[in-house]
Design a protein around this motif. Structure first.
Motif, PDB file in Angstrom:
ATOM      1  N   THR A 163       0.833  -1.211   0.000  1.00 42.05           N
ATOM      2  CA  THR A 163       0.000   0.000   0.000  1.00 42.05           C
ATOM      3  C   THR A 163       0.861   1.252   0.000  1.00 42.05           C
ATOM      4  OG1 THR A 163      -1.772  -1.143   1.185  1.00 42.05           O
ATOM      5  CG2 THR A 163      -1.785   1.266   1.265  1.00 42.05           C
ATOM      6  N   LEU A 164       1.895   1.234   0.795  1.00 41.10           N
ATOM      7  CA  LEU A 164       2.761   2.407   0.925  1.00 41.10           C
ATOM      8  C   LEU A 164       3.545   2.686  -0.349  1.00 41.10           C
ATOM      9  CD1 LEU A 164       3.765   4.600   2.894  1.00 41.10           C
ATOM     10  CD2 LEU A 164       5.583   3.023   3.575  1.00 41.10           C
ATOM     11  N   ALA A 165       3.876   1.636  -1.101  1.00 37.29           N
ATOM     12  CA  ALA A 165       4.715   1.797  -2.288  1.00 37.29           C
ATOM     13  C   ALA A 165       4.107   2.758  -3.296  1.00 37.29           C
ATOM     14  CB  ALA A 165       4.967   0.438  -2.939  1.00 37.29           C
ATOM     15  N   THR A 166       2.783   2.842  -3.333  1.00 37.10           N
ATOM     16  CA  THR A 166       2.116   3.722  -4.303  1.00 37.10           C
ATOM     17  C   THR A 166       1.531   4.976  -3.656  1.00 37.10           C
ATOM     18  OG1 THR A 166       0.061   2.456  -4.052  1.00 37.10           O
ATOM     19  CG2 THR A 166       1.571   1.789  -5.825  1.00 37.10           C
ATOM     20  N   ALA A 167       1.809   5.176  -2.366  1.00 37.91           N
ATOM     21  CA  ALA A 167       1.277   6.352  -1.674  1.00 37.91           C
ATOM     22  C   ALA A 167       1.960   7.622  -2.151  1.00 37.91           C
ATOM     23  CB  ALA A 167       1.458   6.199  -0.162  1.00 37.91           C
ATOM     24  N   THR A 168       1.235   8.704  -2.170  1.00 36.09           N
ATOM     25  CA  THR A 168       1.801   9.985  -2.572  1.00 36.09           C
ATOM     26  C   THR A 168       2.631  10.579  -1.453  1.00 36.09           C
ATOM     27  OG1 THR A 168      -0.078  11.250  -1.727  1.00 36.09           O
ATOM     28  CG2 THR A 168      -0.222  10.441  -4.016  1.00 36.09           C
ATOM     29  N   ARG A 169       3.454  11.551  -1.815  1.00 39.07           N
ATOM     30  CA  ARG A 169       4.223  12.252  -0.797  1.00 39.07           C
ATOM     31  C   ARG A 169       3.279  12.911   0.211  1.00 39.07           C
ATOM     32  NH1 ARG A 169       8.609  17.300  -0.975  1.00 39.07           N
ATOM     33  NH2 ARG A 169       8.523  17.593   1.295  1.00 39.07           N
TER      34      ARG A 169
ATOM     35  N   LEU B  21       3.360  11.335   8.820  1.00 39.08           N
ATOM     36  CA  LEU B  21       4.510  11.684   9.648  1.00 39.08           C
ATOM     37  C   LEU B  21       4.190  12.853  10.574  1.00 39.08           C
ATOM     38  CD1 LEU B  21       7.347  11.319   6.996  1.00 39.08           C
ATOM     39  CD2 LEU B  21       6.989   9.871   9.005  1.00 39.08           C
ATOM     40  N   LEU B  22       3.520  13.855  10.051  1.00 37.97           N
ATOM     41  CA  LEU B  22       3.180  15.015  10.881  1.00 37.97           C
ATOM     42  C   LEU B  22       2.203  14.623  11.982  1.00 37.97           C
ATOM     43  CD1 LEU B  22       2.889  17.740   8.090  1.00 37.97           C
ATOM     44  CD2 LEU B  22       4.726  17.479   9.784  1.00 37.97           C
ATOM     45  N   ALA B  23       1.269  13.734  11.654  1.00 42.58           N
ATOM     46  CA  ALA B  23       0.344  13.249  12.681  1.00 42.58           C
ATOM     47  C   ALA B  23       1.085  12.459  13.745  1.00 42.58           C
ATOM     48  CB  ALA B  23      -0.736  12.383  12.029  1.00 42.58           C
ATOM     49  N   ALA B  24       2.055  11.667  13.319  1.00 46.52           N
ATOM     50  CA  ALA B  24       2.843  10.891  14.287  1.00 46.52           C
ATOM     51  C   ALA B  24       3.654  11.805  15.187  1.00 46.52           C
ATOM     52  CB  ALA B  24       3.757   9.926  13.542  1.00 46.52           C
TER      53      ALA B  24
ATOM     54  N   ALA C 144      10.552  13.921  18.071  1.00 44.33           N
ATOM     55  CA  ALA C 144       9.320  14.283  17.366  1.00 44.33           C
ATOM     56  C   ALA C 144       9.607  15.326  16.286  1.00 44.33           C
ATOM     57  CB  ALA C 144       8.286  14.823  18.347  1.00 44.33           C
ATOM     58  N   GLN C 145      10.490  16.273  16.600  1.00 42.22           N
ATOM     59  CA  GLN C 145      10.883  17.265  15.599  1.00 42.22           C
ATOM     60  C   GLN C 145      11.627  16.592  14.453  1.00 42.22           C
ATOM     61  OE1 GLN C 145      10.022  20.559  15.416  1.00 42.22           O
ATOM     62  NE2 GLN C 145      10.939  20.379  13.380  1.00 42.22           N
ATOM     63  N   GLY C 146      12.410  15.570  14.768  1.00 45.80           N
ATOM     64  CA  GLY C 146      13.082  14.815  13.714  1.00 45.80           C
ATOM     65  C   GLY C 146      12.088  14.184  12.753  1.00 45.80           C
ATOM     66  N   VAL C 147      10.970  13.692  13.285  1.00 41.52           N
ATOM     67  CA  VAL C 147       9.920  13.140  12.424  1.00 41.52           C
ATOM     68  C   VAL C 147       9.346  14.233  11.533  1.00 41.52           C
ATOM     69  CG1 VAL C 147       7.660  12.010  12.404  1.00 41.52           C
ATOM     70  CG2 VAL C 147       9.393  11.304  14.068  1.00 41.52           C
ATOM     71  N   ARG C 148       9.109  15.415  12.109  1.00 42.20           N
ATOM     72  CA  ARG C 148       8.618  16.545  11.297  1.00 42.20           C
ATOM     73  C   ARG C 148       9.624  16.928  10.228  1.00 42.20           C
ATOM     74  NH1 ARG C 148       7.207  18.684  16.483  1.00 42.20           N
ATOM     75  NH2 ARG C 148       4.962  18.441  16.884  1.00 42.20           N
ATOM     76  N   ASP C 149      10.893  16.944  10.596  1.00 41.92           N
ATOM     77  CA  ASP C 149      11.934  17.304   9.624  1.00 41.92           C
ATOM     78  C   ASP C 149      11.947  16.346   8.446  1.00 41.92           C
ATOM     79  OD1 ASP C 149      12.667  19.406  11.261  1.00 41.92           O
ATOM     80  OD2 ASP C 149      14.386  18.360  12.144  1.00 41.92           O
ATOM     81  N   ILE C 150      11.733  15.067   8.718  1.00 41.74           N
ATOM     82  CA  ILE C 150      11.698  14.080   7.635  1.00 41.74           C
ATOM     83  C   ILE C 150      10.535  14.370   6.695  1.00 41.74           C
ATOM     84  CG2 ILE C 150      11.309  11.629   7.138  1.00 41.74           C
ATOM     85  CD1 ILE C 150      12.866  11.076   9.781  1.00 41.74           C
ATOM     86  N   ALA C 151       9.416  14.811   7.265  1.00 42.44           N
ATOM     87  CA  ALA C 151       8.259  15.139   6.428  1.00 42.44           C
ATOM     88  C   ALA C 151       8.560  16.290   5.470  1.00 42.44           C
ATOM     89  CB  ALA C 151       7.053  15.482   7.300  1.00 42.44           C
ATOM     90  N   THR C 152       9.457  17.183   5.838  1.00 45.42           N
ATOM     91  CA  THR C 152       9.749  18.341   4.975  1.00 45.42           C
ATOM     92  C   THR C 152      10.733  18.005   3.861  1.00 45.42           C
ATOM     93  OG1 THR C 152      11.654  19.145   6.279  1.00 45.42           O
ATOM     94  CG2 THR C 152       9.443  19.859   6.972  1.00 45.42           C
TER      95      THR C 152
ATOM     96  N   LYS D  55       8.808   7.296   5.164  1.00 41.94           N
ATOM     97  CA  LYS D  55       9.005   8.287   4.101  1.00 41.94           C
ATOM     98  C   LYS D  55       9.695   7.659   2.886  1.00 41.94           C
ATOM     99  CE  LYS D  55       8.979  12.471   2.307  1.00 41.94           C
ATOM    100  NZ  LYS D  55       9.153  13.753   2.993  1.00 41.94           N
ATOM    101  N   ALA D  56      10.564   6.668   3.128  1.00 42.46           N
ATOM    102  CA  ALA D  56      11.256   5.997   2.040  1.00 42.46           C
ATOM    103  C   ALA D  56      10.424   4.877   1.423  1.00 42.46           C
ATOM    104  CB  ALA D  56      12.590   5.432   2.533  1.00 42.46           C
ATOM    105  N   GLY D  57       9.169   4.740   1.864  1.00 39.71           N
ATOM    106  CA  GLY D  57       8.242   3.825   1.222  1.00 39.71           C
ATOM    107  C   GLY D  57       8.264   2.404   1.718  1.00 39.71           C
ATOM    108  N   SER D  58       8.922   2.134   2.839  1.00 42.95           N
ATOM    109  CA  SER D  58       9.052   0.762   3.335  1.00 42.95           C
ATOM    110  C   SER D  58       8.380   0.596   4.690  1.00 42.95           C
ATOM    111  CB  SER D  58      10.526   0.366   3.465  1.00 42.95           C
ATOM    112  OG  SER D  58      11.125   0.223   2.205  1.00 42.95           O
ATOM    113  N   ALA D  59       7.931  -0.625   4.939  1.00 39.61           N
ATOM    114  CA  ALA D  59       7.484  -0.985   6.280  1.00 39.61           C
ATOM    115  C   ALA D  59       8.709  -1.333   7.117  1.00 39.61           C
ATOM    116  CB  ALA D  59       6.542  -2.174   6.218  1.00 39.61           C
ATOM    117  N   VAL D  60       8.584  -1.187   8.436  1.00 39.18           N
ATOM    118  CA  VAL D  60       9.703  -1.509   9.312  1.00 39.18           C
ATOM    119  C   VAL D  60       9.240  -2.436  10.424  1.00 39.18           C
ATOM    120  CG1 VAL D  60       9.356   0.526  10.809  1.00 39.18           C
ATOM    121  CG2 VAL D  60      11.616  -0.553  10.673  1.00 39.18           C
ATOM    122  N   VAL D  61      10.047  -3.465  10.680  1.00 39.03           N
ATOM    123  CA  VAL D  61       9.830  -4.364  11.809  1.00 39.03           C
ATOM    124  C   VAL D  61      10.956  -4.101  12.797  1.00 39.03           C
ATOM    125  CG1 VAL D  61       9.614  -6.739  12.591  1.00 39.03           C
ATOM    126  CG2 VAL D  61       8.742  -6.085  10.333  1.00 39.03           C
ATOM    127  N   LEU D  62      10.606  -3.583  13.956  1.00 42.09           N
ATOM    128  CA  LEU D  62      11.576  -3.145  14.950  1.00 42.09           C
ATOM    129  C   LEU D  62      11.776  -4.216  16.015  1.00 42.09           C
ATOM    130  CD1 LEU D  62       9.937   0.347  15.356  1.00 42.09           C
ATOM    131  CD2 LEU D  62      12.174  -0.017  14.323  1.00 42.09           C
TER     132      LEU D  62
END
Length: 426
Positions: A29-35, A42-45, A91-99, A149-156
């Motif tokens: 699903t994420l692979a075809t998501a728009t920016r 990301l901003l919501a997170a 959290a600001q780092g997450v916002r920065d990635i969104a920009t 943001k790079a279009g991948s799922a992550v398993v932590l």
């Protein structure tokens, strides 16, 4: 339901594989998501992390309390500890990635072949990325945001020491991205109370596309040696500062003190100091005094020991050590070539720094050492995804294939060749 101990590995394997399958479905699903979609998530997170600061800090307090009760050193506890300022920072780092620009679809290169075929190499998502890491719950948010943001799922798969902190951070981020319409399973967290979960993640070939270890030398070595999934190796940080014969000594003093003492528990802190013979008489008394004023124990050669009796003898083991504490190894070298030889012998390939006013010597040093980053007249502490303008980093690679240095968005993608023809056959 209780299970006999000999059933546990199979049960853990099934759980890890089930998580990875859900992640793979979500990644499609994420692979075809728009920016716009990804940035909104990301901003919501980021907003949700700030709103959940009290929950995160409270859970982290239990992790810190347990770590101290088990005798964990304060330098390690510092990496684990969160407070409202640190939560706000990641959290600001997450916002920065969104920009940042979306790497997906970026054209790496293109050409028209002699036969008329149009060839374009474009960035595409990895798919599912596994992250195995120790301590540092901020890595949980950084890795999740970069992968999304790079279009991948992550398993932590974090460490047991940060289990409570990680659980809250992941729960908050999953809820936030799901509310924006993306699958919650883009971010997953494995149980950390059994080493088998890490082992099964690194062997989930076909379900996981890439594994990234981040932590101490033992963890990284285990993942590299045991994984059947491709690995990007993040390395330890035995970082050097070399003070050249043509250094501005006031600048050198500031850089050495900052590189060693700004934050000792991180991989870009300086662990070894090299000083050219020609400036040793002037510089050693100043740098030894300054380091000792900051509580640093110096493991030095004869020249450093002659400067101050508090300096303890240095061995080859000392020169090879990543202290992650208020300790540093030190020696006087005869030349820039001597400094380069020392670095190439003992460095972990992370970051080296040279302080010099000579452009020629700086170039010789940058070409001579073999590390992911080389600083000229700057502290080793700048080797960092945020400082490099990447928004955040998923780790600092010290290997040479695919990625090297701080790994941001582009490093978390792969490429596809798109070939357009007009009925071409061969």
């Amino acid at each position: 339901m209780s299970l006999r101990s000999h059933d546990a590995p199979t049960t853990v394997r099934d759980a890890v594989h089930a998580t990875a399958r859900r992640a793979r479905e979500a990644s499609a699903t994420l692979a075809t998501a728009t920016r716009a979609t990804k940035d909104a998530a990301l901003l919501a997170a980021a907003d949700a992390l700030v709103e959940a600061t009290d929950r995160i800090v409270s859970a982290n307090g239990l992790d810190v309390e347990a770590a101290r009760a088990s005798g964990t050193g304060e330098n390690v506890v510092d990496r684990l500890r969160l407070d409202p300022a640190r939560v706000a920072a990641f959290a600001q780092g997450v916002r920065d990635i969104a920009t940042l620009p979306d790497p997906i679809g970026e054209v790496v290169r293109g050409s028209v072949l002699p036969n008329g075929l149009r060839l374009t190499q474009v960035r595409v998502p990895m798919g599912v990325i596994g992250m195995i890491y120790e301590g540092r719950p901020n890595v949980t948010a950084d890795a999740a945001a970069i992968c999304l943001k790079a279009g991948s799922a992550v398993v932590l798969r974090g460490s047991a020491s940060a289990a409570r902190s990680n659980a809250v951070i992941v729960d908050v981020m999953r809820g936030a991205i799901e509310r924006t319409g993306l699958p919650a399973d883009l971010i997953s967290l494995l149980a950390s109370d059994d080493r088998a979960s890490a082992t099964e993640l690194m062997r989930a070939r076909g379900l996981v596309d890439l594994v990234i270890p981040r932590g101490g030398a033992g963890l990284i070595r285990a993942v590299v040696e045991e994984s059947t999934v491709p690995v990007i190796e993040t390395g330890t940080g035995n970082c050097h500062v070399y003070v050249d014969a043509e250094a501005d000594l006031a600048m050198a003093l500031d850089i050495v003190v900052n590189a060693k003492t700004h934050r000792t528990s991180v991989c870009n802190a300086a662990e070894s100091l090299l000083v050219h013979r020609d400036v040793a008489d002037a510089f050693l008394p100043e740098v030894v005094r300054a380091l000792r004023d900051h509580g640093v124990l110096i493991h030095g050669d004869d020249a450093f020991r002659a400067t101050d009796p508090a300096v303890v003898p240095a061995t080859d083991d000392d020169y090879a050590t990543e202290y992650l504490d208020l300790e540093i190894s030190a020696r006087v070298v005869e030349s820039v070539d001597d400094a380069i030889a020392h670095v190439r012998r003992f460095s972990s390939g992370h970051t080296e720094a040279i302080v010099t006013r000579s452009a020629t010597t700086a170039r010789q040093f940058t070409l001579g050492v073999d590390s992911a980053a080389v600083m000229v007249n700057a502290s080793t502490r700048f080797t960092d995804g945020g400082e490099f303008g990447f928004g955040a980093e998923i780790g600092i690679s010290t290997q040479k294939l695919h990625a090297r240095g701080p790994m941001g968005l582009q490093e978390m993608t792969t490429t596809t060749y798109v070939v357009e023809g007009d009925g071409h056959v061969r």
